[in-house]
Design an enzyme around this catalytic site. Structure first.
Site: not given
Lengths: 399, 270
Positions: A328, A294, A161
């Protein structure tokens, strides 16, 4: 590092294609998540980009066709990105512009379909399945390079990620050593069965739309996105930028050296990455006006990140996560959130976390849950990934 | 132009069982003969992870450990650039098979090990290093992309760097679509040419790299010795063999490796 001008920028996600619809969704606090209806998965919510199914890649690149490259193609043709790259190509030469882009799963969705369509006797994949131009990691970098008619060095970064955040670090190395005069960075990650089922297997998918930083947060919503930025050294050319004076001021990267999927318990890796980015930019923590977290919405990530932000910035710098809008988006979250951060700078706005009833009372750093209009000159944006990779990017105005 | 020094090196592939035993083959003193490459279970990992470590992790950790040890620096000092074309095909195939089955369940352990940076993560965890590490892939051009990236990073950051590249055959039906003939791995420890290397050993070779437009001629970058030459197209990491020959013989060489729309020009001097 020396600041790298952002000559062009584009991003697409569940909240729209390009800066204008994206800013509209952020300002009006209109999220893009919906109940999952993808790849046979019906639990959880997703951030799906409308129009991917009907988007066609150019005929000369038809062999690259898959959801991930369609998403990339849509982003290349958003907000005039490809046209700005063409201008740079005419000025600098095709072989002086590199492509360093990130993805975690590339075109694995196409490979999933090919596995379902295996020959019942031999087990072979369908003869017309094109592995190298869809699933293979090189597919994204090659697609972008060919779509933009570039001939510079090209490679794909795949660091879970943090992929499209880490590619800024790698691109800066190419520019600083004179390998390239400009680099197209960014990336794409698209919805696929593997990511949806994989996160579900880890018990990390929220049954509703994700709520990063909420005391009752219970996991992620998976999303998809693509975005690109054209980086060029400010010291060789003072031409126009995507937003006046917009530049990457510093990058920082670190490894947790702790666990494949659990964050470092003391947040040491995240602290190192943020401090490295500040040092790289030559800035004190007080110079940062907004922390784009994040903030995935898992119990562990958000708690760890709060600790890290508190350690580096204390409780005075507002922070928020934007994954409540977009989900996400895996390896593309770095570039997507950099594009969101650019909007924050352009419009002097901090978008508060979406759908938060109560910020986790154990958090000590300053979490914003409503939109605030305040001066935003510099943003730090965090991306963390499986394998314990951490990346922080500092974006700001140089003039 | 980028200038770096090579302080440590390792190779593992068919008939090339680590650096010391490979030097006579790479220099033409001894004929190459086929022998399966069998990397040991990585001693750096805790017992559970060691048992679970697949071929790809074993390959990468074996060459990384030998190269860093040769450079004479602690294992946790260098930054990392990890380059691999296929990723872990065994993990990928297992996930895809279970997803194609009616229940469609994925093992959580397989899933978190499916990320391309799993090898980098295992190395960083194994040596206890919090230094930056990137993970890249570029199909057949993976070695050239990784070498250029690694040298640029070492030179700009002014720090020691481990470049580790590895690939292994994937199980069927994947291997039929992306043929990888045998496992192969190469590791190099680099230092910026203009920074004193301190405690580290003297350079094994000096590299000058630049990128240029236009693909290089096929075979112009092939190894000189017949054994290595027979391996060079069987695995993306084996494209490093021409460079390894120059390092092993301590001789000067000049060649260009294809990368994307152009080539990476490599000049080796002793």
């Amino acid at each position: 590092m020396r600041p790298l001008a952002i000559r062009a920028l584009s991003a697409i996600s569940a909240i729209g294609r390009g800066a204008e619809p994206m800013f509209d969704a952020l300002s009006n606090r209109r999220g893009g998540l919906s109940p999952c209806d993808f790849a046979g998965v019906t639990s959880g919510w997703i951030g799906r980009v409308p129009g991917v199914e009907s988007h066609a890649v150019p005929p000369r690149l038809a062999h690259f066709d898959c959801r991930n490259n369609r998403l990339a193609d849509m982003a290349l043709h958003t907000d005039g990105f490809a046209a700005r790259v063409a201008e740079a190509r005419a000025r600098l030469g095709a072989d002086r512009i590199g492509v360093v882009v990130g993805t975690s799963t590339s075109g694995v969705g196409a490979l999933e379909d090919a596995y379902v369509a295996r020959d019942p006797v031999s087990g072979a994949l369908p003869p017309d399945f094109d592995f190298v131009h869809t699933h293979d990691l090189s597919s994204l970098a090659s697609y972008v390079r060919e779509a933009l008619d570039l001939a510079g060095p090209a490679l794909t970064v795949s660091a879970a990620c943090a992929s499209s955040a880490r590619c800024f670090v790698d691109a800066a190395h190419f520019i600083e050593t004179g390998v390239c005069d400009a680099v197209v960075v960014g990336g794409a990650d698209s919805l696929c069965g593997m990511t949806l089922r994989g996160f579900a297997s880890l018990g990390l998918v929220s049954p509703r739309a994700c709520r990063p930083c909420d005391t009752a947060r219970d996991g992620v919503s998976i999303g998809e996105a693509a975005g690109f930025a054209l980086l060029e050294p400010l010291w060789t050319n003072s031409g126009r930028t995507a937003v006046p004076g917009l530049a990457v001021l510093g990058t920082g990267s670190s490894s947790d050296a702790h666990h494949m999927s659990a964050p470092h318990p003391e947040a040491l890796g995240a602290v190192l990455a943020m401090r490295a980015a500040l040092a790289d930019a030559g800035l004190a923590p007080e110079a940062i006006d907004y922390v784009n977290l994040h903030g995935t919405g898992t119990r562990a990530n958000d708690a760890m990140e709060d600790r890290a932000v508190m350690t580096v910035f204390g409780s005075g710098v507002p922070g928020s996560a934007t994954k409540g809008w977009t989900g996400h988006t895996m390896g593309s979250s770095g570039i997507l959130e950099l594009a969101i951060s650019a909007l924050c700078i352009e419009h002097d706005m901090v978008p508060g976390c979406l759908a938060v009833d109560e910020v986790d009372p154990s958090f000590e750093a300053l979490v914003v849950t409503v939109n605030e209009h305040r001066t935003v000159r510099r943003v730090i944006s965090n991306s963390f990934g499986f394998g314990g990779i951490n990346c922080s990017l500092i974006l700001g105005r140089t003039s | 132009m980028i200038r770096v020094n090579v302080l440590g090196v390792s190779v593992l592939g068919p008939g090339l069982p680590g650096w010391v035993d490979s030097v006579p083959i790479l220099t033409g003193v001894q004929d190459w003969t086929y022998a399966e490459a069998i990397p040991p279970p990585p001693a750096l990992l805790p017992a559970n992870e060691r048992r679970r470590a697949g071929l790809l992790i074993r390959l990468a950790m074996a060459v990384a450990e030998e190269a860093v040890a040769m450079a004479g620096i602690p294992l946790n000092v260098p930054r990392g650039v990890f380059a691999c074309s296929n990723g872990d095909g065994v993990v990928l195939d297992a996930i895809l098979r279970s997803m194609a089955a009616p229940e469609g369940q994925i093992s959580p352990t397989l899933f978190h090990n499916s990320v391309h940076n799993a090898v980098a993560a295992n190395w960083m965890i194994g040596v206890g290093s919090m230094r930056p590490a990137t993970s890249i892939g570029m199909h057949d051009d993976t070695f050239a992309a990784g070498l250029l990236k690694a040298a640029a990073e070492a030179a700009h950051e002014g720090e020691m760097l481990l470049f580790c590249t590895y690939d292994a055959p994937m199980p069927e039906p994947l291997n039929a679509k992306r043929v990888t003939a045998f496992p192969f791995a190469v590791a190099l420890v680099m230092a910026p040419a203009d920074v004193p290397s301190g405690e580290a050993r003297p350079p094994l070779a000096r590299l000058t790299l630049r990128y240029a437009g236009g693909r290089s001629e096929p075979e112009a970058w092939f190894p000189k010795m017949p054994g290595p030459r027979s391996l060079v197209t069987g695995n993306p990491a084996a494209r490093g063999l021409r460079l390894l020959e120059a390092i092993a013989s301590g001789s000067a060489d000049r060649f260009a490796l294809p990368l994307a729309g152009g080539r990476v020009e490599v000049e080796v001097t002793p």
